[in-house]
Design an enzyme around this catalytic site. Structure first.
Site, short mmCIF file in Angstrom:
data_model
loop_
_atom_site.label_atom_id
_atom_site.label_comp_id
_atom_site.label_asym_id
_atom_site.label_seq_id
_atom_site.Cartn_x
_atom_site.Cartn_y
_atom_site.Cartn_z
N LYS A 37 0.84 -1.20 0.00
CA LYS A 37 0.00 0.00 0.00
C LYS A 37 0.88 1.25 0.00
O LYS A 37 2.08 1.17 0.26
CB LYS A 37 -0.93 -0.03 1.22
CG LYS A 37 -0.18 -0.02 2.56
CD LYS A 37 -1.09 -0.37 3.74
CE LYS A 37 -0.32 -0.35 5.04
NZ LYS A 37 -1.11 -0.85 6.17
N TYR B 194 15.72 30.57 7.41
CA TYR B 194 14.49 31.22 7.86
C TYR B 194 14.48 31.40 9.38
O TYR B 194 14.88 30.49 10.12
CB TYR B 194 13.27 30.38 7.48
CG TYR B 194 12.85 30.51 6.03
CD1 TYR B 194 12.54 31.75 5.48
CD2 TYR B 194 12.75 29.38 5.23
CE1 TYR B 194 12.15 31.85 4.14
CE2 TYR B 194 12.35 29.47 3.90
CZ TYR B 194 12.05 30.72 3.37
OH TYR B 194 11.67 30.81 2.05
N MET C 70 11.46 24.52 2.00
CA MET C 70 10.67 23.67 1.09
C MET C 70 11.55 22.81 0.20
O MET C 70 11.30 21.61 0.03
CB MET C 70 9.75 24.55 0.23
CG MET C 70 8.77 23.75 -0.60
SD MET C 70 7.78 24.77 -1.70
CE MET C 70 6.81 25.73 -0.53
C1 PLP Z 1 -0.35 -1.80 6.89
C2 PLP Z 1 -0.94 -3.09 7.26
C3 PLP Z 1 -0.16 -4.26 7.31
C4 PLP Z 1 1.35 -4.24 7.23
O1 PLP Z 1 1.83 -3.79 8.48
P1 PLP Z 1 3.40 -3.62 8.78
O2 PLP Z 1 3.42 -3.20 10.20
O3 PLP Z 1 3.88 -2.55 7.87
O4 PLP Z 1 4.05 -4.92 8.53
C5 PLP Z 1 -0.80 -5.47 7.50
N1 PLP Z 1 -2.15 -5.53 7.68
C6 PLP Z 1 -2.93 -4.41 7.68
C7 PLP Z 1 -4.39 -4.54 7.91
C8 PLP Z 1 -2.35 -3.16 7.49
O5 PLP Z 1 -3.12 -2.07 7.51
#
Ligand code: PLP
Length: 345
Positions: free
Chosen positions: A33, A242, A290
């Site tokens: 993801k 800054y 930035m």
């Molecule tokens: C993000 C996620 C994972 C992976 O988790 P990690 O801690 O990055 O290994 C697995 N299951 C779900 C439901 C998640 O949201």
């Protein structure tokens, strides 16, 4: 070139996947993801498919649709957010598997795509996603009668092996899935390290693949090298950047480096984080802006044309610690302006 160079070591990523697969008692999937935790979902998933991964996880159907283009037919692409209104076309056309999170999602999926595979996500105590026990009890018979490919849940405290919620969630998962014949999945990276009782049929590592804690033995995957744009002498008493938040306490040499908070190097790192010339740390002098960082390189005999901020000298978790965050956030914030190089593609 004026942009930083982000090198993603897919050989190291593959080694991390194999290491987690070796300790997993069942099958090992991969969570890709958020653009493969900032490392590139397509490149990461393609490499892990070559290593033998057959179960991929993303957050949304949109991510899943894009990933199918890279992976082609075959591997399962599971969607944590389930089947949302508007997702039906993507789920059908790209053969995605939604993890249904509520009776409403279950009804939507079964009405829109009868016969299309799905999983179920159960809430065992995190109170974020998934069906609660009464919802599951009420819909279970119907859901088990269809093409149910996975029953999963997620641990809230797996990075803390001593936390009592781990065992409590495990007991809840065992109780809620008693008699289920579909494969079960419970452990992300932290859960894998809690031991075999947490593994069930399929593990779902994410952050450990990318070299992050809690997988302390992970190989480093991400290397980030930033070009020095300009060098200047700053006399004792002068200020830098800054709000003039850095005052030179000695005659100093300051390197201006190309990358800033727009590239995910958050402002909280100001006057704190280090970049590296080889093994030598050089501290940020002044605010992160930035597009630019200013770095105190006074102690270097020779200033290289690039300074490293992630790599063998500094992990994503070490940088995160200075920045008041976690390695996950450093990874997923890696900016879109870097030139990306992949090793082992
Ligand atoms: C993000 C996620 C994972 C992976 O988790 P990690 O801690 O990055 O290994 C697995 N299951 C779900 C439901 C998640 O949201």
């Amino acid at each position: 070139m004026g942009t930083g160079i982000l090198t993603i070591d897919l050989d190291a990523l593959a080694a991390n996947w194999r290491a987690l697969a070796r300790v997993s008692t069942g099958q090992t999937g991969a969570v890709v993801k958020a653009g493969g935790y900032g490392c590139g979902a397509d490149q990461v998933a393609t490499r892990l498919a070559r290593e033998g991964a057959r179960q991929f996880f993303v957050a949304t159907a949109e991510e899943g649709a894009a990933l199918r283009g890279a992976l082609g037919p075959g591997p399962a692409i599971n969607i944590f957010s389930g089947h949302m209104a508007g997702d039906t076309g993507a789920i059908r056309d790209h053969a995605l598997t939604p993890m249904l999170n509520s009776p409403e999602q279950a009804a939507r999926h079964r009405a829109a795509l009868p016969g299309h595979a799905y999983g179920v996500q159960l809430d065992t105590g995190m109170n974020r996603l998934g069906m609660e026990a009464p919802d599951w009890a009420a819909t279970r018979a119907e859901l088990e009668a269809g093409p149910l490919t996975l029953v999963m849940s997620h641990l809230a405290c797996a990075d803390d092996p001593g936390h009592p919620q781990n065992a409590a969630q495990l007991a809840a998962f065992v109780a809620m899935t008693a008699g289920v014949t579909a494969p079960r999945s419970f452990a992300a990276t932290g859960g894998i390290l809690l031991g075999p009782a947490y593994h069930f049929d399929l593990t779902r590592p994410g952050v450990g693949l990318y070299g992050g804690l809690p997988f302390a033995q992970a190989q480093r995957v991400v290397h980030l090298s930033l070009p020095v744009v300009q060098l200047r002498d700053v006399a004792m008493g002068e200020t830098v950047g800054y709000s003039a938040s850095f005052t030179a306490m000695r005659d100093s040499k300051i390197a201006t480096v190309s990358a800033g908070y727009a590239d995910g190097l958050i402002r909280y790192m100001s006057n704190a984080a280090a970049l590296f010339a080889g093994e030598t740390p050089c501290r940020l002098a002044g605010r992160v802006s930035m597009d630019l960082l200013t770095v105190d390189v006074t102690d270097l005999a020779e200033v290289p044309d690039h300074l490293d901020i992630l790599g063998p000298q500094q992990s994503v978790d070490q940088l995160a610690e200075v920045a008041g965050t976690i390695g996950y956030e450093i990874l997923t914030s890696l900016g879109g302006r870097y030139a990306r190089r992949y090793l082992g593609q």
